[in-house]
Design a protein around this motif. Sequence first.
Motif, PDB file in Angstrom:
ATOM      1  N   SER A  19      16.366  -6.953  24.776  1.00  0.00           N
ATOM      2  CA  SER A  19      15.533  -6.730  24.760  1.00  0.00           C
ATOM      3  C   SER A  19      15.486  -5.619  23.170  1.00  0.00           C
ATOM      4  O   SER A  19      16.514  -6.002  22.372  1.00  0.00           O
ATOM      5  N   VAL A  20      13.839  -5.369  22.778  1.00  0.00           N
ATOM      6  CA  VAL A  20      14.073  -4.495  21.159  1.00  0.00           C
ATOM      7  C   VAL A  20      14.889  -3.134  20.964  1.00  0.00           C
ATOM      8  O   VAL A  20      15.075  -3.359  20.239  1.00  0.00           O
ATOM      9  N   ALA A  21      14.446  -2.372  21.622  1.00  0.00           N
ATOM     10  CA  ALA A  21      15.524  -1.524  21.652  1.00  0.00           C
ATOM     11  C   ALA A  21      16.685  -1.601  21.745  1.00  0.00           C
ATOM     12  O   ALA A  21      17.091  -1.046  21.146  1.00  0.00           O
ATOM     13  N   THR A  22      17.528  -2.465  22.679  1.00  0.00           N
ATOM     14  CA  THR A  22      18.762  -2.700  22.566  1.00  0.00           C
ATOM     15  C   THR A  22      18.969  -2.820  20.953  1.00  0.00           C
ATOM     16  O   THR A  22      20.407  -2.797  20.340  1.00  0.00           O
ATOM     17  N   LEU A  23      18.918  -4.579  20.583  1.00  0.00           N
ATOM     18  CA  LEU A  23      18.527  -4.598  19.268  1.00  0.00           C
ATOM     19  C   LEU A  23      18.538  -3.164  18.437  1.00  0.00           C
ATOM     20  O   LEU A  23      19.531  -3.449  17.581  1.00  0.00           O
ATOM     21  N   ALA A  24      17.826  -3.037  18.282  1.00  0.00           N
ATOM     22  CA  ALA A  24      17.635  -1.701  17.537  1.00  0.00           C
ATOM     23  C   ALA A  24      18.447  -0.238  17.653  1.00  0.00           C
ATOM     24  O   ALA A  24      19.399  -0.179  17.038  1.00  0.00           O
ATOM     25  N   ARG A  25      18.885  -0.010  19.178  1.00  0.00           N
ATOM     26  CA  ARG A  25      20.522   0.598  18.684  1.00  0.00           C
ATOM     27  C   ARG A  25      21.166  -0.303  18.219  1.00  0.00           C
ATOM     28  O   ARG A  25      22.188   0.460  18.062  1.00  0.00           O
ATOM     29  N   ARG A  26      21.962  -1.363  18.715  1.00  0.00           N
ATOM     30  CA  ARG A  26      23.190  -1.946  18.156  1.00  0.00           C
ATOM     31  C   ARG A  26      23.189  -2.418  16.159  1.00  0.00           C
ATOM     32  O   ARG A  26      24.206  -2.328  15.984  1.00  0.00           O
ATOM     33  N   LEU A  27      21.786  -2.309  15.865  1.00  0.00           N
ATOM     34  CA  LEU A  27      21.949  -2.499  14.688  1.00  0.00           C
ATOM     35  C   LEU A  27      21.837  -1.332  13.747  1.00  0.00           C
ATOM     36  O   LEU A  27      21.716  -1.011  12.773  1.00  0.00           O
ATOM     37  N   LYS A  28      21.350  -0.038  14.546  1.00  0.00           N
ATOM     38  CA  LYS A  28      21.067   1.532  14.176  1.00  0.00           C
ATOM     39  C   LYS A  28      20.025   1.607  13.345  1.00  0.00           C
ATOM     40  O   LYS A  28      20.025   1.657  11.983  1.00  0.00           O
ATOM     41  N   VAL A  29      19.027   0.492  13.852  1.00  0.00           N
ATOM     42  CA  VAL A  29      17.717   0.425  12.814  1.00  0.00           C
ATOM     43  C   VAL A  29      16.175   0.897  13.540  1.00  0.00           C
ATOM     44  O   VAL A  29      16.539   0.600  14.973  1.00  0.00           O
ATOM     45  N   ALA A  30      14.751   0.982  12.931  1.00  0.00           N
ATOM     46  CA  ALA A  30      14.199   1.490  14.411  1.00  0.00           C
ATOM     47  C   ALA A  30      13.347   0.392  15.035  1.00  0.00           C
ATOM     48  O   ALA A  30      13.966  -0.833  14.423  1.00  0.00           O
ATOM     49  N   ARG A  31      13.683   0.871  16.449  1.00  0.00           N
ATOM     50  CA  ARG A  31      12.244  -0.219  16.790  1.00  0.00           C
ATOM     51  C   ARG A  31      11.720  -1.239  16.515  1.00  0.00           C
ATOM     52  O   ARG A  31      11.541  -2.624  16.655  1.00  0.00           O
ATOM     53  N   SER A  32      10.668  -0.232  15.587  1.00  0.00           N
ATOM     54  CA  SER A  32       9.479  -1.008  14.113  1.00  0.00           C
ATOM     55  C   SER A  32       9.666  -2.058  13.288  1.00  0.00           C
ATOM     56  O   SER A  32       9.641  -2.688  13.325  1.00  0.00           O
ATOM     57  N   THR A  33      10.993  -1.797  12.776  1.00  0.00           N
ATOM     58  CA  THR A  33      11.525  -2.438  12.344  1.00  0.00           C
ATOM     59  C   THR A  33      12.114  -4.029  12.664  1.00  0.00           C
ATOM     60  O   THR A  33      11.837  -4.928  12.478  1.00  0.00           O
ATOM     61  N   ILE A  34      13.073  -3.742  14.389  1.00  0.00           N
ATOM     62  CA  ILE A  34      13.480  -4.783  14.543  1.00  0.00           C
ATOM     63  C   ILE A  34      11.991  -5.196  15.314  1.00  0.00           C
ATOM     64  O   ILE A  34      12.330  -7.279  15.304  1.00  0.00           O
ATOM     65  N   GLN A  35      11.369  -5.422  15.243  1.00  0.00           N
ATOM     66  CA  GLN A  35      10.044  -6.043  16.032  1.00  0.00           C
ATOM     67  C   GLN A  35       8.378  -6.361  15.046  1.00  0.00           C
ATOM     68  O   GLN A  35       8.857  -7.758  14.750  1.00  0.00           O
ATOM     69  N   ALA A  36       9.033  -5.558  13.635  1.00  0.00           N
ATOM     70  CA  ALA A  36       8.571  -6.492  12.310  1.00  0.00           C
ATOM     71  C   ALA A  36       9.215  -8.125  12.274  1.00  0.00           C
ATOM     72  O   ALA A  36       8.610  -8.866  11.330  1.00  0.00           O
ATOM     73  N   ARG A  37      10.329  -7.499  11.777  1.00  0.00           N
ATOM     74  CA  ARG A  37      11.435  -7.890  11.811  1.00  0.00           C
ATOM     75  C   ARG A  37      11.822 -10.064  12.548  1.00  0.00           C
ATOM     76  O   ARG A  37      11.452 -10.989  11.939  1.00  0.00           O
ATOM     77  N   LEU A  38      11.382  -9.610  13.766  1.00  0.00           N
ATOM     78  CA  LEU A  38      10.919 -10.864  15.360  1.00  0.00           C
ATOM     79  C   LEU A  38       9.838 -11.249  14.724  1.00  0.00           C
ATOM     80  O   LEU A  38       9.857 -12.201  14.533  1.00  0.00           O
ATOM     81  N   GLU A  39       9.144 -10.534  14.191  1.00  0.00           N
ATOM     82  CA  GLU A  39       7.664 -11.228  14.016  1.00  0.00           C
ATOM     83  C   GLU A  39       7.798 -12.253  12.903  1.00  0.00           C
ATOM     84  O   GLU A  39       7.505 -13.488  12.721  1.00  0.00           O
ATOM     85  N   ARG A  40       8.477 -11.612  11.689  1.00  0.00           N
ATOM     86  CA  ARG A  40       7.691 -12.411  10.241  1.00  0.00           C
ATOM     87  C   ARG A  40       9.670 -13.448  10.156  1.00  0.00           C
ATOM     88  O   ARG A  40       8.863 -14.433  10.143  1.00  0.00           O
ATOM     89  N   LEU A  41      10.364 -13.716  10.985  1.00  0.00           N
ATOM     90  CA  LEU A  41      11.540 -14.559  11.658  1.00  0.00           C
ATOM     91  C   LEU A  41      10.475 -15.667  12.473  1.00  0.00           C
ATOM     92  O   LEU A  41       9.904 -16.905  11.607  1.00  0.00           O
ATOM     93  N   GLU A  42      10.001 -15.180  14.009  1.00  0.00           N
ATOM     94  CA  GLU A  42       8.607 -16.384  14.199  1.00  0.00           C
ATOM     95  C   GLU A  42       7.810 -16.738  13.172  1.00  0.00           C
ATOM     96  O   GLU A  42       7.016 -18.422  13.360  1.00  0.00           O
ATOM     97  N   THR A  43       6.796 -15.841  12.421  1.00  0.00           N
ATOM     98  CA  THR A  43       5.754 -16.439  11.604  1.00  0.00           C
ATOM     99  C   THR A  43       6.736 -17.198  10.308  1.00  0.00           C
ATOM    100  O   THR A  43       5.622 -18.450  10.366  1.00  0.00           O
ATOM    101  N   ASN A  44       6.942 -17.616  10.064  1.00  0.00           N
ATOM    102  CA  ASN A  44       7.815 -17.831   8.756  1.00  0.00           C
ATOM    103  C   ASN A  44       8.953 -19.195   9.540  1.00  0.00           C
ATOM    104  O   ASN A  44       9.324 -19.744   8.855  1.00  0.00           O
ATOM    105  N   GLY A  45       8.993 -19.611  10.579  1.00  0.00           N
ATOM    106  CA  GLY A  45       9.232 -20.978  10.963  1.00  0.00           C
ATOM    107  C   GLY A  45      10.358 -20.569  11.459  1.00  0.00           C
ATOM    108  O   GLY A  45      11.994 -21.655  11.946  1.00  0.00           O
TER     109      GLY A  45
END
Length: 143
Positions: A19-45
């Motif tokens: 989950s995005v929440a688990t990714l955020a906890r493990r990487l010690k960043v905000a959930r919104s940061t993970i969500q934004a990164r995932l969206e960017r990684l999906e959009t840019n291929g």
Amino acid sequence: MDDLDRHIIGLLGADARISVATLARRLKVARSTIQARLERLETNGTIAGYTLKLGDAGRQGRLRASVLLMIEPRTQAACLTRLRAIAEVERVFTTSGRFDLLLELSAPNTQVLDQVLDQIGSMAGVKSSESLIHLATKIDRAV
């Protein structure tokens, strides 16, 4: 792609259903940061799917290598655990013959590839390794 992106991809590679929440906890960043990164990684291929398949943008400019490992008897499980933690290790196969494992690696540059090869070579249980750097793809029928 920076270190955070590589860590996200590494964790998704180990468990694409994390989950995005688990990714955020493990990487010690905000959930919104993970969500934004995932969206960017999906959009840019970079992320093409959640079995984790890297798209052309994610593979472009990356060095690829195959590594053959000879390991000590009864250390395969421990070696696999340590290999799972290395984001640059994309696939690991057991093999017949002289070598025990075949690894497929992908790194952004020679410095990272060299560090990963040193890390793998110094792992407990690894007796020897042989590295093959991929130069050009002549035939690719992989799906």
